[in-house]
Design a protein around this motif. Structure first.
Motif, PDB file in Angstrom:
ATOM      1  N   ALA A  79       0.857  -1.186   0.000  1.00 37.41           N
ATOM      2  CA  ALA A  79       0.000   0.000   0.000  1.00 37.41           C
ATOM      3  C   ALA A  79       0.891   1.234   0.000  1.00 37.41           C
ATOM      4  N   PRO A  80       0.408   2.365  -0.523  1.00 36.79           N
ATOM      5  CA  PRO A  80       1.229   3.582  -0.575  1.00 36.79           C
ATOM      6  C   PRO A  80       1.850   3.948   0.764  1.00 36.79           C
ATOM      7  N   GLU A  81       1.077   3.794   1.863  1.00 32.97           N
ATOM      8  CA  GLU A  81       1.600   4.178   3.174  1.00 32.97           C
ATOM      9  C   GLU A  81       2.670   3.213   3.691  1.00 32.97           C
ATOM     10  N   GLN A  82       2.794   2.052   3.046  1.00 33.04           N
ATOM     11  CA  GLN A  82       3.795   1.073   3.466  1.00 33.04           C
ATOM     12  C   GLN A  82       5.111   1.217   2.698  1.00 33.04           C
ATOM     13  N   ARG A  83       5.107   2.024   1.663  1.00 32.03           N
ATOM     14  CA  ARG A  83       6.276   2.084   0.794  1.00 32.03           C
ATOM     15  C   ARG A  83       7.392   2.898   1.420  1.00 32.03           C
ATOM     16  N   ALA A  84       8.587   2.316   1.394  1.00 31.71           N
ATOM     17  CA  ALA A  84       9.746   2.955   2.008  1.00 31.71           C
ATOM     18  C   ALA A  84      10.446   3.903   1.043  1.00 31.71           C
ATOM     19  N   ALA A  85      10.099   3.859  -0.225  1.00 27.02           N
ATOM     20  CA  ALA A  85      10.741   4.711  -1.224  1.00 27.02           C
ATOM     21  C   ALA A  85       9.704   5.622  -1.866  1.00 27.02           C
ATOM     22  N   ILE A  86      10.173   6.770  -2.340  1.00 25.55           N
ATOM     23  CA  ILE A  86       9.302   7.701  -3.049  1.00 25.55           C
ATOM     24  C   ILE A  86       9.508   7.493  -4.536  1.00 25.55           C
ATOM     25  N   ARG A  87       8.419   7.458  -5.272  1.00 26.82           N
ATOM     26  CA  ARG A  87       8.524   7.246  -6.713  1.00 26.82           C
ATOM     27  C   ARG A  87       7.488   8.091  -7.422  1.00 26.82           C
ATOM     28  N   ILE A  88       7.903   8.761  -8.489  1.00 26.95           N
ATOM     29  CA  ILE A  88       6.980   9.516  -9.335  1.00 26.95           C
ATOM     30  C   ILE A  88       7.117   8.989 -10.750  1.00 26.95           C
ATOM     31  N   ASP A  89       6.018   8.544 -11.323  1.00 27.93           N
ATOM     32  CA  ASP A  89       6.015   8.006 -12.682  1.00 27.93           C
ATOM     33  C   ASP A  89       6.145   9.165 -13.666  1.00 27.93           C
ATOM     34  N   ARG A  90       7.257   9.218 -14.384  1.00 29.79           N
ATOM     35  CA  ARG A  90       7.485  10.346 -15.291  1.00 29.79           C
ATOM     36  C   ARG A  90       6.485  10.362 -16.440  1.00 29.79           C
ATOM     37  N   GLU A  91       6.007   9.190 -16.828  1.00 26.23           N
ATOM     38  CA  GLU A  91       4.981   9.155 -17.871  1.00 26.23           C
ATOM     39  C   GLU A  91       3.713   9.843 -17.378  1.00 26.23           C
ATOM     40  N   ALA A  92       3.413   9.672 -16.075  1.00 24.48           N
ATOM     41  CA  ALA A  92       2.209  10.283 -15.515  1.00 24.48           C
ATOM     42  C   ALA A  92       2.302  11.801 -15.530  1.00 24.48           C
ATOM     43  N   LEU A  93       3.534  12.339 -15.536  1.00 24.90           N
ATOM     44  CA  LEU A  93       3.707  13.789 -15.529  1.00 24.90           C
ATOM     45  C   LEU A  93       3.353  14.429 -16.866  1.00 24.90           C
ATOM     46  N   LYS A  94       3.068  13.608 -17.877  1.00 23.48           N
ATOM     47  CA  LYS A  94       2.583  14.156 -19.141  1.00 23.48           C
ATOM     48  C   LYS A  94       1.156  14.672 -18.993  1.00 23.48           C
ATOM     49  N   ASP A  95       0.483  14.229 -17.929  1.00 22.97           N
ATOM     50  CA  ASP A  95      -0.860  14.717 -17.625  1.00 22.97           C
ATOM     51  C   ASP A  95      -0.743  16.055 -16.892  1.00 22.97           C
ATOM     52  N   THR A  96      -1.434  17.079 -17.380  1.00 24.61           N
ATOM     53  CA  THR A  96      -1.323  18.421 -16.819  1.00 24.61           C
ATOM     54  C   THR A  96      -1.684  18.461 -15.341  1.00 24.61           C
ATOM     55  N   HIS A  97      -2.686  17.690 -14.941  1.00 29.56           N
ATOM     56  CA  HIS A  97      -3.104  17.698 -13.537  1.00 29.56           C
ATOM     57  C   HIS A  97      -1.993  17.155 -12.635  1.00 29.56           C
ATOM     58  N   ASN A  98      -1.298  16.132 -13.098  1.00 31.95           N
ATOM     59  CA  ASN A  98      -0.202  15.590 -12.295  1.00 31.95           C
ATOM     60  C   ASN A  98       0.969  16.565 -12.235  1.00 31.95           C
ATOM     61  N   MET A  99       1.244  17.244 -13.344  1.00 37.65           N
ATOM     62  CA  MET A  99       2.303  18.253 -13.335  1.00 37.65           C
ATOM     63  C   MET A  99       1.943  19.394 -12.389  1.00 37.65           C
ATOM     64  N   GLU A 100       0.663  19.757 -12.365  1.00 40.48           N
ATOM     65  CA  GLU A 100       0.211  20.800 -11.435  1.00 40.48           C
ATOM     66  C   GLU A 100       0.458  20.373  -9.996  1.00 40.48           C
ATOM     67  N   ARG A 101       0.184  19.098  -9.683  1.00 48.15           N
ATOM     68  CA  ARG A 101       0.418  18.601  -8.322  1.00 48.15           C
ATOM     69  C   ARG A 101       1.905  18.647  -7.972  1.00 48.15           C
ATOM     70  N   LEU A 102       2.749  18.339  -8.961  1.00 48.29           N
ATOM     71  CA  LEU A 102       4.190  18.365  -8.703  1.00 48.29           C
ATOM     72  C   LEU A 102       4.664  19.792  -8.431  1.00 48.29           C
ATOM     73  N   PHE A 103       4.186  20.761  -9.204  1.00 49.92           N
ATOM     74  CA  PHE A 103       4.571  22.148  -8.960  1.00 49.92           C
ATOM     75  C   PHE A 103       4.020  22.645  -7.626  1.00 49.92           C
ATOM     76  N   GLU A 104       2.840  22.175  -7.262  1.00 47.47           N
ATOM     77  CA  GLU A 104       2.291  22.540  -5.962  1.00 47.47           C
ATOM     78  C   GLU A 104       3.191  22.009  -4.846  1.00 47.47           C
ATOM     79  N   LEU A 105       3.673  20.785  -5.007  1.00 43.23           N
ATOM     80  CA  LEU A 105       4.611  20.213  -4.035  1.00 43.23           C
ATOM     81  C   LEU A 105       5.878  21.048  -3.972  1.00 43.23           C
ATOM     82  N   ARG A 106       6.381  21.473  -5.145  1.00 42.01           N
ATOM     83  CA  ARG A 106       7.578  22.315  -5.172  1.00 42.01           C
ATOM     84  C   ARG A 106       7.349  23.609  -4.384  1.00 42.01           C
ATOM     85  N   CYS A 107       6.189  24.221  -4.558  1.00 36.74           N
ATOM     86  CA  CYS A 107       5.897  25.456  -3.826  1.00 36.74           C
ATOM     87  C   CYS A 107       5.990  25.240  -2.325  1.00 36.74           C
TER      88      CYS A 107
END
Length: 244
Positions: A79-107
């Motif tokens: 489950a996501p809460e059990q994962r010891a590593a952080i991973r972001i699917d770069r293919e998923a970042l082609k979706d504008t909504h996911n890119m928006e979430r990433l920039f929000e995290l950066r902020c």
């Protein structure tokens, strides 16, 4: 099935392609937390690859923290809460909504990081940050090296916080945005883009030199909002408190 594998995207090796396909099945819920992965033989037949390829793909998923192997039983989805590593699917970042979430995290991460850095930085930190800034505006400004310098600038600010965890997280996020910088360069007039981008970084640096956490936070937040805008992502500027 080989056609399905080919459709994953352009990736360097077969193990990466198999791992990418399985990770998407996990993220989409086709493979639920606690589910056991098919056996090596079953996956080999499913994807039309050797068992060695499957073994390497499983090892990659385990390194990414998406699954765990249980001796003699098999590999199971975490489950996501059990994962010891952080991973972001770069293919998923082609979706504008996911890119928006990433920039929000950066902020959230980088604005506070800049504020802390302004309060805690030493001369050696300012020297490293200035060296990266000079590369961005120097002879490499039109080349790949300026992108490396841009990301280094952000990592060095994170280092200046004196918090290794902040440095680790921001270093990870920096690599996820490399593609967005390339995209911005392709979709904006390069001369104007470089001038604007360097100017934003200069204002961040000046706030760090002044030791002004509020100004550093505001300058970093404005830069990230601007960077998001340049790739078609709209973020609001939220006023936040400075470093404590």
């Amino acid at each position: 099935m080989k056609q399905r594998l080919a459709a994953i995207g352009t990736v360097e090796t077969l193990p990466h392609r198999v791992a990418a396909f399985l990770s998407r099945e996990i993220e989409s819920g086709e493979l639920n937390p606690g589910a056991r992965l098919p056996t090596e033989q079953e996956l080999s037949e499913k994807f039309g690859v050797s068992r060695n390829v499957v073994r390497e793909a499983i090892a990659q998923l385990r390194a990414d923290g998406m699954i765990e192997a249980r001796q003699g039983v098999g590999a199971f989805v975490l489950a996501p809460e059990q994962r010891a590593a952080i991973r972001i699917d770069r293919e998923a970042l082609k979706d504008t909504h996911n890119m928006e979430r990433l920039f929000e995290l950066r902020c959230i991460l980088e604005a506070e990081s800049a504020a802390l850095a302004a309060a805690r930085r030493g001369k050696e930190h300012l020297d490293s940050i200035k060296a990266a800034l000079d590369r961005m505006g120097g002879e490499e400004r039109w080349e790949e090296g300026s992108i490396d310098a841009d990301l280094l600038f952000h990592r060095e600010i994170a280092r200046a916080t004196g918090n290794s965890y902040i440095h680790t997280f921001i270093s990870f996020v920096c690599e996820q945005i490399r593609h967005s910088i390339h995209y911005a360069r392709m979709t904006n007039p390069l001369h104007d883009l470089v001038e604007i981008n360097v100017g934003e970084h200069v204002r961040i640096y000046e706030a760090l030199v002044a030791g002004d956490p509020a100004a550093a936070e505001a300058a970093m937040r404005a830069h990230i909002v601007g960077a998001a805008n340049r790739v078609g992502v709209k973020l609001p500027i939220h006023k936040a408190g400075g470093a404590k």
